[in-house]
Write an enzyme that holds these catalytic residues in place. Structure first.
Site, PDB file in Angstrom:
ATOM      1  N   ASP A 265      -4.414  -3.262   5.328  1.00  0.00           N
ATOM      2  CA  ASP A 265      -4.836  -2.733   6.618  1.00  0.00           C
ATOM      3  C   ASP A 265      -6.353  -2.731   6.800  1.00  0.00           C
ATOM      4  OD1 ASP A 265      -5.571  -0.685   4.915  1.00  0.00           O
ATOM      5  OD2 ASP A 265      -3.965   0.660   5.547  1.00  0.00           O
TER       6      ASP A 265
ATOM      7  N   ASP B  50       0.850  -1.189   0.000  1.00  0.00           N
ATOM      8  CA  ASP B  50       0.000   0.000   0.000  1.00  0.00           C
ATOM      9  C   ASP B  50       0.888   1.242   0.000  1.00  0.00           C
ATOM     10  OD1 ASP B  50      -2.294  -1.545   0.124  1.00  0.00           O
ATOM     11  OD2 ASP B  50      -2.309  -1.572   2.309  1.00  0.00           O
TER      12      ASP B  50
ATOM     13  N   ASP C  89      -9.191  -6.011   2.741  1.00  0.00           N
ATOM     14  CA  ASP C  89      -7.900  -6.563   2.322  1.00  0.00           C
ATOM     15  C   ASP C  89      -7.722  -8.010   2.778  1.00  0.00           C
ATOM     16  OD1 ASP C  89      -6.927  -4.304   1.025  1.00  0.00           O
ATOM     17  OD2 ASP C  89      -6.210  -3.415   2.882  1.00  0.00           O
TER      18      ASP C  89
END
Length: 1011
Positions: A752, A443, A756
């Site tokens: 997070d 990310d 996900d």
């Protein structure tokens, strides 16, 4: 008020007569308790409040079982019944949720009051603490590991031989002298078992502690009127807990306030459908369920073992000792080597027995041992014990029982150091697999960037504004209203009486709220009091927007506010506000201007959000609800764009170097983000995921929707080229992971959010962010990155490779000594010489090799060299490489030649007696293993001393090994059957052993294939 007491009256059903007032059971319960307390104080009976207290001496009256405690108006059984059975009727009897809160002495707005003496402790005493006791794995005490050590067949045979040797030794030489051989073997076996059991026990405890630490979740509650983060285990009944998307409900409770709350109760019901939670029809929340949409406040009614989750987990036994893939491979290797050793062992036993019974063996006096029927039974038994002990000794050295212990040591040490390096391992196998990773999908926010966001630009209409004084009052109120109400977060005073405001929520929410409070003079509480919230659509990573409809109490008008990703909100707008507060229609040209503004902010590495508004009538509100889709309660089109907000999130220091380190190690880094293409490209270029001169059209940057719309063949063709995926959804990330795995990559993925979780589970290594990560994401991950930094991910990669490298070093060391001692003993035994390594000596060599040697190499730190090699394939690359075989065979050959020369000609060459010669053989062999530990530090590099001075523990273990060897040789002569050596003789042994170092340097000049 009169208290009517009937005969045989039960306390659960009191009859109270309160004239002129409606009878609510919870009020009646209070009255009953107060009356009972008064009676109790007058009677002043037994201080044990759990004992029944008689009301009077008249036998026709009942006995009241009164507990004068702080929460006597409601008990745990009732609370459990309300929630677990979803009993709305019983809830209403207590006056609804507010009645339950009153009974629990909880202020719904300010939470519990911790200032009261022992308030939290009283709640824990009355309702238990929030600890769920799982059934522990069976028999994991120290005694369990001692028993496991005794299951080793080789040790059992040695104990039998020791017993026989002890018996015959005492019979032949008396107690004072005859116990040495057998007793020494007993002591040595006991030492081996003790060391193995203690080390395994300690590592098991460490794994348990790390596992418990991974369950310590931080939860947001309100206490004394202030929001604060506390441990999951500190929650008590009566706490007011905040829930947002991705949270795991920490206890059973009741819905207090919130919007659009939906939870996943699949672990309870088996159904994957989302369950809507509200205050009217279904206010019941269960621990362990997961928030999938909306936000809320809940009143905790049950914790720990009283919750639904507690009841389920109490029946679950969790085994923390599941074998990792590398442990399984090592066990297979150990088994193969052991079988080969046992085969040699059997052949040697047969050869020795044949030699004995054919009369080819002699005793100490030079006489033939077996003389047919003339041989005494005692002599024959003694000889059989000696032959069996010799064969068992040879078999003992061929079984590398220290390898599994070496893996345990390496994994335990690595896990401990990784924790210090901000990485908590949840699954042991991840330590090994991470070293084989070929690509990392990361990310952006919080991982590559600092996640310290600040509003740096604000565009109102087509103009940039730095000062709010030039904005019309009405428009300014709309901006404040849209920011203050269209959020699941709030601001609060840091401490009582403090003027400093703190903000809760994600970094993006905090940045906008802070900017609005400081720059626009926004008063959140005032705005909330002046409006009534009608509908809320909470933000999530799929929609990338949030909306709210409110009714103003001042003029009864209805306003709709939207906030989210700039291009998504812009597409919902048909007009825009200017600074005067008037609206202008948005044609294609003006829409292009706004798009260019968004692109300009994105190119400056700013996250761009948009605010939009529309005022609607009651008829429009009702029409949208009745005609629109079931979940569409807020108007989504024809909006007026208020402004564009640019938020700066700087890159983390050191992230560029970490990315470059990964790339030089043969690991490609891919960034997957929800930001638009321009922002994503700018950040990726700064982090060196993309080169500054990289072609804009080389297919390295793609949007999630584009990737999603590719055919399967197109995705498989293009996926290797992609380095940045912008405007991606969790589904796009999952699709990327699946494609990369199909291409043969070992994929590590960061995440997070709740959405996900599928990607984290699908990946070979799931890396969850410890700060921003939701509990659902953490539960699905293998490793938790505690500081959310990409540099820590690179450290995990380095440690993963270090684990594999250290285990290979230990294998090289142990195979060297196994081959050398096995060949030496077999040759000596078959050639009618006594084997140089007796049982006791061999156990000592094994102890040095398996324990101290393994520990010395298990604690080696990661080096830069590890990041200069390509990833290791655990599935195709053998544990013992050709390079390792080169090192093993040369060192083993050197030791075999030296020891056999000493064995056959040592007395004449050195001019010593047999006992001194045997002592020098033991001393030389042990010292060779000690210096070979230094050789094993580097499998390929010639300079084995590089960095050794920094590893104090390694140097200490080498020193301890030499000191212990000196103690064995010089002080334990009777037990180990050694003789004191002179300084010259010590020098000879040391010189022979040290020669293994230059030999190791020379042999590494011989080129061999990498695998």
């Amino acid at each position: 008020m009169s208290n009517i007491l009937h005969p045989n009256l039960k306390l659960k059903e009191p009859t109270l007569d309160v004239p002129g007032k409606p009878s609510k059971r919870w009020r009646l319960a209070f009255a009953t308790i107060y009356s009972a307390r008064a009676l109790y104080s007058l009677l002043d009976q037994n201080k044990d409040r759990k004992l029944p207290v008689p009301i009077s001496s008249t036998p026709s009256y009942v006995v009241l079982n009164v507990k004068p405690e702080a929460f006597s108006s409601i008990d745990q059984t009732t609370l459990t019944s309300i929630v677990k059975e979803k009993n709305l009727d019983l809830l209403l009897e207590f006056g609804g949720i507010e009645g339950v809160a009153d009974a629990l002495q909880t202020d719904i707005k300010n939470g519990i009051t911790t200032g009261a003496v022992h308030d939290v402790a009283l709640r824990q005493e009355a309702f238990c603490s929030n600890t769920i006791f799982q059934r522990p794995p069976a028999a994991k005490s120290l005694f369990h590991f001692v028993v496991e050590a005794f299951k080793d067949l080789t040790l059992d045979i040695l104990l039998l031989c020791a017993a026989l040797s002890l018996g015959f030794g005492i019979k032949e030489h008396g107690l004072n002298e005859g116990w040495y051989d057998g007793g020494s073997i007993f002591i040595a076996v006991f030492l081996v078992i003790s060391v193995s059991a203690v080390i395994n026990f300690k590592q098991n405890r460490q794994f348990e502690e790390l596992s418990r630490g991974s369950n310590n979740i931080m939860v947001e509650v309100i206490r004394d009127g202030h929001r604060r983060q506390i441990s999951l285990f500190e929650i008590v009944v009566g706490d007011v807990v905040y829930l947002i998307i991705g949270d795991q409900v920490p206890a059973d409770g009741l819905f207090l306030d919130g919007y659009s709350l939906q939870v996943d109760e699949s672990y309870l019901t088996g159904e994957s459908d989302r369950v809507q939670i509200n205050s009217h029809h279904n206010p019941f929340l269960f621990s362990g369920t997961k928030v999938v949409d909306g936000y809320a406040q809940m009143l905790v009614t049950s914790v720990g073992m009283n919750t639904t989750w507690g009841e389920l987990t109490s029946t679950i036994s969790r085994d923390i000792n599941v074998q990792t893939p590398l442990q399984a491979r090592l066990n297979k290797l150990t088994s193969s080597i052991g079988k080969a050793g046992l085969a040699v062992n059997f052949l040697v036993l047969v050869a020795l027995l044949v030699r004995y019974f054919t009369g080819y063996t002699e005793n100490e006096k030079g006489n033939q041992e077996f003389i047919g029927s003339s041989t005494k039974v005692d002599d024959m038994v003694n000889s059989m014990v000696r032959i069996i002990a010799t064969a068992v000794t040879i078999g003992l050295v061929a079984i590398p029982e220290g390898l599994p212990l070496a893996v345990t040591l390496t994994l335990a040490y690595s896990m401990k150091r990784m924790m210090a390096d901000q990485s908590m391992v949840r699954k042991l196998s991840a330590c090994e697999t991470m070293g084989s990773a070929t690509t990392i999908c990361t990310d952006k926010t919080g991982t590559l960037t600092l996640n310290q966001m600040k509003v740096t630009k604000f565009w109102l209409g087509k103009a940039h504004f730095d000062d709010s004084s030039s904005i019309s009052k009405n428009l300014l109120n709309l901006i404040r209203q849209g920011i203050a109400l269209n959020t699941s977060r709030s601001n609060y005073r840091a401490t009582s009486g403090s003027t400093l405001l703190e903000f809760s929520g994600s970094p993006t929410e905090k940045a906008i709220l802070s900017w609005a409070v400081q720059e626009l003079d926004m008063k959140m509480e005032t705005l909330k009091k002046n409006c009534t919230i009608l509908h809320v659509e909470a933000f999530n990573s799929e929609k990338k927007r949030s909306g709210i409809s409110i009714r103003s109490k001042a003029d009864n008008t209805i306003h709709v506010h939207w906030k989210g990703a700039a291009e998504i909100i812009l597409a919902m707008c048909s007009s825009y506000y200017n600074a005067s507060g008037s609206t202008n229609d948005m044609d294609d040209d003006e829409r292009t201007i706004f798009e260019q503004i968004i692109e300009g902010m994105a190119a400056s590495k700013l996250r761009c959000l948009a605010l939009a508004h529309i005022q609607i009538t009651d008829d429009q509100e009702e029409h949208d609800i009745c005609v629109g889709p079931p979940q569409k309660l807020i108007k989504e089109d024809g909006l007026s764009l208020i402004g564009l907000v640019g938020i700066k999130d700087p890159c983390r220091p050191g992230v560029r170097k970490a990315v470059e380190d990964c790339q030089s190690a043969g690991v490609s880094v891919r960034m997957i983000t929800g930001d638009n293409v321009l922002t994503a490209r700018a950040i990726a270029t700064e982090c060196r995921i993309l080169r500054p001169d990289q072609d804009m059209n080389d297919e390295s940057v793609v949007e999630g929707e584009v990737f999603r719309n590719y055919t399967q063949d197109e995705r498989m063709e293009k996926v290797d080229k992609i380095r940045v995926m912008a405007r991606s959804s969790p589904f796009d990330k999952l699709l990327m992971v699946q494609c990369l795995k199909q291409k043969g990559h070992v994929v590590a993925v960061t995440g997070d959010g709740t959405n996900d979780a599928p990607s984290l589970k699908e990946a070979d290594i799931g890396l969850c962010m410890g700060i921003q990560g939701t509990e659902v994401a953490k539960e699905s991950s293998d490793i938790i990155i505690l500081d959310d930094s990409f540099a820590s991910i690179a450290t995990v990669l380095r440690w993963g490779r270090c684990v594999y490298d250290n285990i290979q070093k230990i294998i090289q060391l142990q195979l060297t000594v196994i081959i050398a001692t096995l060949v030496i003993n077999v040759v000596a035994a078959v050639s009618d010489h006594e084997i140089p390594f007796t049982v006791l000596k061999l156990l000592w060599v094994n102890l040095i090799m398996d324990t101290l040697g393994a520990l010395a190499l298990a604690i080696e730190q990661p080096t830069k060299d590890l990041m200069e090699k390509p990833p290791v394939s655990l599935s195709t690359q053998p544990l013992i490489t050709k390079i390792m075989w080169r090192n093993i065979l040369v060192q083993a050959l050197y030791q075999i030649i030296v020891i056999l020369i000493l064995q056959f000609n040592g007395e004449s060459i050195l001019g010593v007696n047999k006992k001194v010669k045997d002592t020098m053989i033991l001393n030389t062999s042990v010292l060779c293993q000690v210096f070979n530990q230094v050789n094993a530090r580097k499998l390929e590099k010639k300079n084995v001393f590089k960095g050794m001075h920094k590893n104090k523990l390694f140097l200490g273990i080498i020193g301890i090994s030499i000191i212990l060897e000196a103690v064995v040789v010089e002080s334990l002569r009777k037990f180990v059957d050694t003789e004191r050596l002179s300084l010259g003789q010590w020098g000879v042994c040391m010189g022979i052993a040290i020669l293994s170092l230059p030999i190791g340097w020379v042999v590494k000049c011989i080129p061999v294939p990498d695998i």
